[in-house]
Enzyme design. Structure first.
Site, PDB file in Angstrom:
ATOM      1  N   GLY A  20       0.817  -1.209   0.000  1.00  0.00           N
ATOM      2  CA  GLY A  20       0.000   0.000   0.000  1.00  0.00           C
ATOM      3  C   GLY A  20       0.846   1.253   0.000  1.00  0.00           C
ATOM      4  N   ASP A  72      -0.738  -7.664  -5.199  1.00  0.00           N
ATOM      5  CA  ASP A  72      -2.100  -7.904  -4.711  1.00  0.00           C
ATOM      6  C   ASP A  72      -1.983  -8.754  -3.455  1.00  0.00           C
ATOM      7  OD1 ASP A  72      -4.676  -8.640  -4.149  1.00  0.00           O
ATOM      8  OD2 ASP A  72      -5.131  -9.430  -6.140  1.00  0.00           O
ATOM      9  N   ASN A  99       0.826  -2.188   5.193  1.00  0.00           N
ATOM     10  CA  ASN A  99      -0.030  -1.013   5.219  1.00  0.00           C
ATOM     11  C   ASN A  99      -1.211  -1.126   4.254  1.00  0.00           C
ATOM     12  OD1 ASN A  99      -0.621   1.994   5.556  1.00  0.00           O
ATOM     13  ND2 ASN A  99      -0.068   1.934   3.388  1.00  0.00           N
ATOM     14  N   SER A 150      -5.181   0.277  13.586  1.00  0.00           N
ATOM     15  CA  SER A 150      -6.112   1.400  13.647  1.00  0.00           C
ATOM     16  C   SER A 150      -6.576   1.587  15.076  1.00  0.00           C
ATOM     17  CB  SER A 150      -7.335   1.137  12.750  1.00  0.00           C
ATOM     18  OG  SER A 150      -8.365   2.073  13.001  1.00  0.00           O
ATOM     19  N   TYR A 173     -13.920  -4.062   9.704  1.00  0.00           N
ATOM     20  CA  TYR A 173     -12.680  -3.290   9.752  1.00  0.00           C
ATOM     21  C   TYR A 173     -12.042  -3.362  11.135  1.00  0.00           C
ATOM     22  CZ  TYR A 173      -9.442   0.661   9.512  1.00  0.00           C
ATOM     23  OH  TYR A 173      -8.321   1.435   9.562  1.00  0.00           O
ATOM     24  N   ALA A 175     -12.687  -5.402  13.566  1.00  0.00           N
ATOM     25  CA  ALA A 175     -12.390  -6.786  13.937  1.00  0.00           C
ATOM     26  C   ALA A 175     -11.066  -7.233  13.322  1.00  0.00           C
ATOM     27  CB  ALA A 175     -13.518  -7.706  13.476  1.00  0.00           C
ATOM     28  N   ALA A 176     -10.848  -6.867  12.056  1.00  0.00           N
ATOM     29  CA  ALA A 176      -9.596  -7.237  11.394  1.00  0.00           C
ATOM     30  C   ALA A 176      -8.407  -6.534  12.035  1.00  0.00           C
ATOM     31  CB  ALA A 176      -9.664  -6.879   9.910  1.00  0.00           C
ATOM     32  N   LYS A 177      -8.547  -5.248  12.346  1.00  0.00           N
ATOM     33  CA  LYS A 177      -7.442  -4.499  12.936  1.00  0.00           C
ATOM     34  C   LYS A 177      -7.137  -4.987  14.352  1.00  0.00           C
ATOM     35  CE  LYS A 177      -6.503  -1.808   9.463  1.00  0.00           C
ATOM     36  NZ  LYS A 177      -5.228  -1.958   8.713  1.00  0.00           N
TER      37      LYS A 177
END
Length: 265
Positions: A20, A72, A99, A150, A173, A175-177
């Site tokens: 990223g 990717d 990132n 985050s 979002y 939950a993933a972070k």
């Protein structure tokens, strides 16, 4: 002999891979690394933006061997190919910054299972893929890993911020972070025998330009932070410099919040 701060922050001769790296926050991260002397691999799905970012880095820091790389992070093949390209081009890797992010801006009412799985794959599973493939290179050089998490990985979004707006914060979002933060701590423990440091950064509100067009929403975000304002991408440079250099050589397993104080009240 005690090292000077200048020497501790020097990244000359080191190679950094930033997923990223051509994005909103990623661009400032790459600039910080290049300014400290690192060879920066700017990686994302958008090859044109990566090449533009590398051109910008070379304009300001021409001594670096900077490289644009299409990547990717949801594709194991793409990740494997990218890491092999870094190995072939530089002979190794010293710094990995995870990132990359994109996702579907769903609300609790609109999100479906496919949305959830996609967001988790991009935000969490991709960190596993990148670390797993880069591990041999990082082990060989006692490198370091920085995962971009985050504030919503450790505090809940205030639903009142989003009422009456087109903006949404999907449950996937945060939950993933949160998973990224726990994975960071796990890696800090289990990669410590290889002298690999692993830390995370949790940015607060760093809205993109299109989001800033909603002045009422921006005012609500600003009011949530004790500093009373929003973050700017360059304000991540200091913590990136610390965690990626010898200035942070005794830090691992940590999550540094760059959020204007958002999470203190």
């Amino acid at each position: 002999m005690t090292k000077s701060l200048h020497d501790l922050l020097d990244l000359g001769g080191r190679t950094a891979l930033v997923s990223g790296g051509a994005g909103y926050l990623g661009s400032s991260i790459c600039e910080a690394l290049a300014e400290l002397g690192a060879n920066v691999v700017v990686a994302s799905r958008d090859g044109q933006r990566c090449r533009a970012q590398v051109a910008s880095l070379l304009d300001s820091w021409p001594q670096g061997r900077h490289l644009a790389l299409e990547l990717d992070v949801t594709s194991p093949v793409s990740v494997t190919d990218a890491v092999q390209h870094v190995r072939d081009h530089y002979g190794g890797l010293d710094i990995l910054i995870n990132n990359a992010w994109s996702g579907r801006k769903n609300s609790w009412e609109s999100i479906e299972e496919d949305d959830w799985y996609l967001d988790i794959d991009i935000s969490l599973n991709s960190v596993f893929r990148m670390v797993k493939r880069c591990y041999p290179l990082l082990k060989a050089r006692s490198g370091c890993i920085v995962n971009i998490a985050s504030m919503y990985g450790h505090v809940a979004p205030d639903y009142r911020l989003y009422l009456g707006t087109d903006h949404a914060n999907p449950p996937s979002y945060g939950a993933a972070k949160a998973g990224v933060l726990q994975f960071t701590r796990y890696l800090a423990s289990f990669l410590s025998p290889d002298a690999i440091r692993v830390n995370a950064i949790s940015p607060g509100a760093f809205p993109h330009a299109v989001t800033r067009e909603n002045e009422a929403f921006m005012q609500r975000l600003e009011a949530k932070a004790p500093l009373g304002r929003l973050g700017e991408p360059h304000e991540l440079k200091g913590v990136v410099a610390l965690l990626c250099s010898d200035a942070g050589s005794y830090m691992t397993g940590q999550n540094i919040c760059v959020d204007g104080g958002w999470a203190v009240w």
